[in-house]
Design an enzyme around this catalytic site. Structure first.
Site, PDB file in Angstrom:
ATOM      1  N   ILE A 187      -1.885  -0.122  -4.066  1.00 22.76           N
ATOM      2  CA  ILE A 187      -3.346  -0.167  -3.979  1.00 22.76           C
ATOM      3  C   ILE A 187      -3.802   0.265  -2.595  1.00 22.76           C
ATOM      4  O   ILE A 187      -3.043   0.227  -1.622  1.00 22.76           O
ATOM      5  CB  ILE A 187      -3.901  -1.569  -4.307  1.00 22.76           C
ATOM      6  CG1 ILE A 187      -3.406  -2.614  -3.282  1.00 22.76           C
ATOM      7  CG2 ILE A 187      -3.521  -1.986  -5.722  1.00 22.76           C
ATOM      8  CD1 ILE A 187      -4.069  -3.988  -3.454  1.00 22.76           C
TER       9      ILE A 187
ATOM     10  N   GLY B 285      -8.104  -2.749   1.397  1.00 20.70           N
ATOM     11  CA  GLY B 285      -9.529  -3.076   1.301  1.00 20.70           C
ATOM     12  C   GLY B 285     -10.295  -2.473   2.470  1.00 20.70           C
ATOM     13  O   GLY B 285     -11.416  -1.974   2.308  1.00 20.70           O
TER      14      GLY B 285
ATOM     15  N   HIS C  84       0.803  -1.219   0.000  1.00 23.12           N
ATOM     16  CA  HIS C  84       0.000   0.000   0.000  1.00 23.12           C
ATOM     17  C   HIS C  84       0.843   1.279   0.000  1.00 23.12           C
ATOM     18  O   HIS C  84       0.303   2.380   0.105  1.00 23.12           O
ATOM     19  CB  HIS C  84      -0.952  -0.004   1.200  1.00 23.12           C
ATOM     20  CG  HIS C  84      -1.776  -1.249   1.279  1.00 23.12           C
ATOM     21  ND1 HIS C  84      -2.680  -1.583   0.306  1.00 23.12           N
ATOM     22  CD2 HIS C  84      -1.805  -2.262   2.184  1.00 23.12           C
ATOM     23  CE1 HIS C  84      -3.257  -2.745   0.632  1.00 23.12           C
ATOM     24  NE2 HIS C  84      -2.737  -3.182   1.753  1.00 23.12           N
TER      25      HIS C  84
END
Lengths: 286, 286
Positions: free
Chosen positions: B209, B212, B194
């Protein structure tokens, strides 16, 4: 009642011990806007624990004694106080985590006259607790707008570093986030002026303003990029005068003028074309 | 070597004690994108210590045992693991600071077959240490892509909550910051995927990314606004299935379908028109 100059000049500060973690160092840099381009590895060093480097301007939050002119019984009309100037000298690269000791003292008090305010100069040395090494020296000028005419000396006031009368040699625009002040305040300055729209309105602002020291941090990022190949250890000193507040979300343009190992610089809030930092000076190692 | 189902199902978790401050609660909400409009007092409650309220989804980071499937000797092919589902039930409003105890256990293991992976279900109860009160129950599904065919039962697998076959009743777009993952990770999940472009590239992504669970937090903000008048205490439960990653800086669109005290919802990464959370269910108090 006029301020007691003798008392202020000899204010008895306790040494302030301050421990911080890599997470705090990262959070400081995020408050300064680092990481706005996730593919820019130049900024990653300030926000990622693997190879972490402290943004040099973080020195201004280390060993900070808080808003002592308000919190203690100083006699100062703190509601009319403005942060006038900030400087730092970096003696060593800042540790990314550790314990430091902040040692603050008042170094001068200038009476600009009744209705014209006073200038209070202070200095803070920040030491690494384990080694005793002096890491940084911070200098700050408070403009006490409500405290002129106390019968003190009218000088010597610090001279402003001149901006050369020619076009800047280089400039860089850096965005700030709408939530920049909300992030920055987690580094220790919880003044509600920077978060609460009601408090900002009461102070005459249409919305919360950015911390002057957050603008200072953005200027530091710009100076590093424009003059230090973004290598933190090359920045040796940096001082500014605060000339107007920034609103979070504005773009800050930093203009620099090179003169050997020294730089002059100033900053603008681009969207309003307002000068926000002036008379900046930075010293760069070769 | 196949995973040892009996060992995983009886994994001996120690109780995990976790203390946090108002600063951490604010930082969590900033990671979720709160505060992007400094004049929006609806969000101010999540990011300002005066009247502070914990964003309910913060439960997912309280008493968290870390990435135990990697860190301990579980035998799981953790590099192929995906976070499949996340749920929470909120028994009481979360304290804005305090000490909690997290008590985790594995609740199920489903063998989808050789080459098809396995599902590991776990549950965490989070208690207030001082009162002993149960604050929240978190449920999580890990999709162990590399661990199918260990000889376990092929069910029962959790049913997906259906999305009604009609247009959504309401939707809300919320931006994420380019540095959202850098902020969010300070709440405890420091997976370099991340933050580090090199790690992201090695995992097949063009850039880091978003967590979540950060997307989950953004969905929580949207559900609060669309269905709870942004009153945190009205959200009683929320569960989702993760269907695709979000890139920091994308806009997340949350669509909801109302059915009395229950909501169905899903989320999209607007710029790519990709469904990122699916089969969402939320329970709202009247």
């Amino acid at each position: 009642m006029p301020i007691d100059a003798e008392k202020l000049l000899n204010w008895p500060f306790d040494d302030l011990e301050h421990s911080y973690q890599a997470r705090d160092t990262i959070l400081y840099a995020l408050g300064a806007g680092c990481g706005s381009d996730p593919l820019d590895e130049g900024d990653l060093r300030y926000v990622y624990e693997d190879g972490l480097v402290a943004l040099p301007s973080m020195a201004v939050v280390l060993g900070y004694p808080g808003f002592w002119l308000k919190e203690q019984n100083t006699g100062v009309d703190w509601q009319r106080l403005l942060h006038g100037e900030q400087g730092m000298v970096l003696h060593r690269p800042l540790p990314v985590s550790g314990t430091v000791i902040g040692r603050t003292k008042v170094t001068g008090l200038v009476d600009k006259g009744e209705g014209k305010g006073a200038l209070l100069y202070s200095k803070r040395d920040v030491f690494d607790k384990a080694s005793g090494d002096l890491l940084a020296t911070l200098t700050s000028t408070s403009f006490l707008r409500g405290d002129g005419g106390f019968g003190g000396a009218s000088g010597p006031a610090r001279a402003f570093h001149p901006i050369p009368p020619r076009a800047a040699d280089a400039s860089l625009d850096l965005p700030t986030l709408p939530q920049a002040a909300l992030i920055y305040r987690l580094s220790g300055d919880y003044n509600p002026l920077h978060a609460d729209p009601k408090v900002a309105a009461a102070a005459g602002f249409p919305r919360p303003i950015l911390h002057g020291l957050c603008t200072y941090a953005v200027a530091c990022r710009a100076v590093l990029r424009l003059a230090c190949v973004n290598e933190a250890h090359r920045l040796k000193a940096m001082e500014v005068r605060f000339s107007a507040p920034v609103f979070p979300g504005e773009t800050i343009r930093t203009e620099i003028w090179r003169d050997g190992a020294e730089l002059a610089f100033r900053c603008w809030a681009v969207e309003r074309n307002v000068k926000v930092l002036d008379n900046g000076r930075a010293q760069i190692a070769g």
